[in-house]
Design an enzyme around this catalytic site. Sequence first.
Site, PDB file in Angstrom:
ATOM      1  N   ARG A  37       0.773  -1.436  -0.252  1.00 20.44           N
ATOM      2  CA  ARG A  37      -0.304  -0.227   0.309  1.00 20.44           C
ATOM      3  C   ARG A  37       0.681   1.011  -0.053  1.00 20.44           C
ATOM      4  O   ARG A  37       0.568   2.437  -0.992  1.00 20.44           O
ATOM      5  CB  ARG A  37      -1.098  -0.115   1.035  1.00 20.44           C
ATOM      6  CG  ARG A  37      -2.093   0.989   1.125  1.00 20.44           C
ATOM      7  CD  ARG A  37      -3.212   1.000   2.122  1.00 20.44           C
ATOM      8  NE  ARG A  37      -4.076   1.843   1.618  1.00 20.44           N
ATOM      9  CZ  ARG A  37      -4.317   3.262   2.957  1.00 20.44           C
ATOM     10  NH1 ARG A  37      -3.647   3.155   4.322  1.00 20.44           N
ATOM     11  NH2 ARG A  37      -5.202   3.281   2.773  1.00 20.44           N
ATOM     12  N   ILE A  63      -8.164   6.651  -1.364  1.00 25.66           N
ATOM     13  CA  ILE A  63      -7.307   4.960  -1.151  1.00 25.66           C
ATOM     14  C   ILE A  63      -8.360   4.595  -0.194  1.00 25.66           C
ATOM     15  O   ILE A  63      -8.101   5.166   1.524  1.00 25.66           O
ATOM     16  CB  ILE A  63      -6.332   5.244  -1.081  1.00 25.66           C
ATOM     17  CG1 ILE A  63      -5.463   3.595  -1.445  1.00 25.66           C
ATOM     18  CG2 ILE A  63      -5.118   5.778   0.067  1.00 25.66           C
ATOM     19  CD1 ILE A  63      -4.073   3.559  -1.426  1.00 25.66           C
ATOM     20  N   SER A  64      -9.154   3.968  -0.356  1.00 24.52           N
ATOM     21  CA  SER A  64     -10.083   3.676   0.990  1.00 24.52           C
ATOM     22  C   SER A  64      -9.177   2.763   1.879  1.00 24.52           C
ATOM     23  O   SER A  64      -7.730   2.107   1.885  1.00 24.52           O
ATOM     24  CB  SER A  64     -10.695   1.933   0.069  1.00 24.52           C
ATOM     25  OG  SER A  64     -11.653   2.558  -1.155  1.00 24.52           O
ATOM     26  N   GLN A  65      -9.562   2.185   3.414  1.00 22.52           N
ATOM     27  CA  GLN A  65      -9.467   1.633   4.422  1.00 22.52           C
ATOM     28  C   GLN A  65      -9.231   0.383   3.449  1.00 22.52           C
ATOM     29  O   GLN A  65      -9.599   0.130   3.439  1.00 22.52           O
ATOM     30  CB  GLN A  65     -10.501   1.760   5.364  1.00 22.52           C
ATOM     31  CG  GLN A  65     -10.269   1.593   6.345  1.00 22.52           C
ATOM     32  CD  GLN A  65     -11.904   1.361   7.616  1.00 22.52           C
ATOM     33  OE1 GLN A  65     -11.898   1.926   7.389  1.00 22.52           O
ATOM     34  NE2 GLN A  65     -11.226   0.410   8.490  1.00 22.52           N
TER      35      GLN A  65
END
Length: 216
Positions: A37, A63-65
């Site tokens: 990530r 940017i998603s969890q």
Amino acid sequence: MSDDPETAERKMRFLFALRQRGVTDPRVLEAMERIDRGEFVRGHFEDRAYDDTPLPIPCGQTISQPSVVGLMTQALEVGPRDKVLEIGTGSGYQAAVLSLLCRRVYTIDRHRRLVAEAEALFRHLGLPNITALVGDGSRGLPEQAPFDRIMVTAAAEDPPGPLLAQLKIGGIMVVPVGQSDAVQTLIRVRRGENGFDYDELRQVRFVPLVEGLGQT
């Protein structure tokens, strides 16, 4: 190059947090371990790349969890021969994770800048089975339909009709549903011979699914 001890420790905690939050599929965990990530987080937020939190990216997107990425990927039940459509490329992180689990990923975003930056990352990471396109995600990608799996990473008030139509019989779509200014419900849609079945998975919060193309 191997990670420094501090980064290695943060990555280990990252994977432990995924398991603690319900990401248990070994294939999904392996993919999220392989796709760093940290490659997708830039600027002031680099030191938070391995936190289980959404982070800002350009064009007003996020940017998603990571745990949500893992749970959505797990719910999609991706197989190695599947052709997957992702709506909302964003940073490219979700598409990169999916690419390790399936045959081909098509990902669409309305922002040219995000698509260009994601494409560069996909090349850098050696992920040749991702095709990133600028387009109106609410319309899907009819020229490549039907799809075995569809992942929507923006919230719609209802599952978009064009996307339902592009889902193969036996296919699965995961999509957040609800108002953009409120908590939404993540649902899983399965297409059968006689229609669609819907399962509610959890509450989430995503940016809205917007029609048309962005200005950037």
